[in-house]
Scaffold this motif. Sequence first.
Motif, short mmCIF file in Angstrom:
data_model
loop_
_atom_site.label_atom_id
_atom_site.label_comp_id
_atom_site.label_asym_id
_atom_site.label_seq_id
_atom_site.Cartn_x
_atom_site.Cartn_y
_atom_site.Cartn_z
N ALA A 104 55.09 66.81 75.68
CA ALA A 104 54.82 65.35 75.37
C ALA A 104 56.06 64.45 75.29
CB ALA A 104 54.40 65.52 73.76
N ARG A 161 51.61 71.04 67.61
CA ARG A 161 52.56 70.48 68.17
C ARG A 161 53.90 71.02 67.67
NH1 ARG A 161 52.77 64.12 67.18
NH2 ARG A 161 52.54 64.98 65.21
N PRO A 194 48.20 64.69 68.05
CA PRO A 194 47.74 64.02 69.31
C PRO A 194 46.97 65.13 70.19
CG PRO A 194 50.13 63.35 68.66
CD PRO A 194 49.70 64.41 67.82
N GLU A 195 46.04 64.44 70.62
CA GLU A 195 45.15 65.47 71.43
C GLU A 195 45.78 65.73 72.97
OE1 GLU A 195 40.60 65.64 73.50
OE2 GLU A 195 41.35 64.12 72.42
#
Length: 250
Positions: free
Chosen positions: A217, A243, A146-147
């Motif tokens: 996140a 991540r 994910p960005e």
Amino acid sequence: MNSFKTIIPVPYYELNNHREASPVAVLNYLEETAIRHSDTVGCGIDRLQKDNKGWVLTRWSVKIEKYPSRNETAVIETWPSSFHRFYATREFRITGAGESLLGRATSLWVFLDLNRKRPVRIPDFIQNAYGANPDRMIDDDFSDIPELDKPEGSLSFRVRLSDIDSNDHVNNTRYVEWMLEAAPLCLHRDFRLSTMEIAYKKETGYGSSVLSEYATAESSEAGETLLHRILDSDTGAELVRARTVWLPRS
């Protein structure tokens, strides 16, 4: 199993404040093992560079159960699990005393024409030299990470001569150093980095300025998940996306 093993002692200068090998040190152990394996089968860096070819790491997926401490030795086992045109996957198993599992990893590499900076088909002699074992240590399909949209913190760095590797590029573990340096101090103090997913997007070189950013996140009593990115400060290009998962220390 068609694999290669090597033993790497943990020196004092690679310990962190928990008296464990740092995450970056462990990645260096994995990379060193891959290089030793390549040399053993006759496909080392010097051999490939005669043909202006080489491997470039594009993805890491790493899970650590326990970091080795001082005076321990890490036994690293590695093998290629697949070859597809110009990509190859390589697996790693890290064990300690009594063959206890310390960690595992999978990685994705691209075979490159170093002059043209373009992927080329992996020659048959390389595939035959290594062989392939389809066993995966982590069943990762290397889908997009994910960005990071809204950074919570950042640090700037300037690429030094000591960051440059034998290919005249920034070594892949340097990006990880910058990534982790930007993470909150409380995570380094009270948590253990258990998972790293890293995607290398674009290279940079000596004298460049880079920006390392992070954002949370997920956050719970079970642990913290961060998103990371490293940007070229001058062009805004994304160099690395990652991540990480951090678990509380008992």
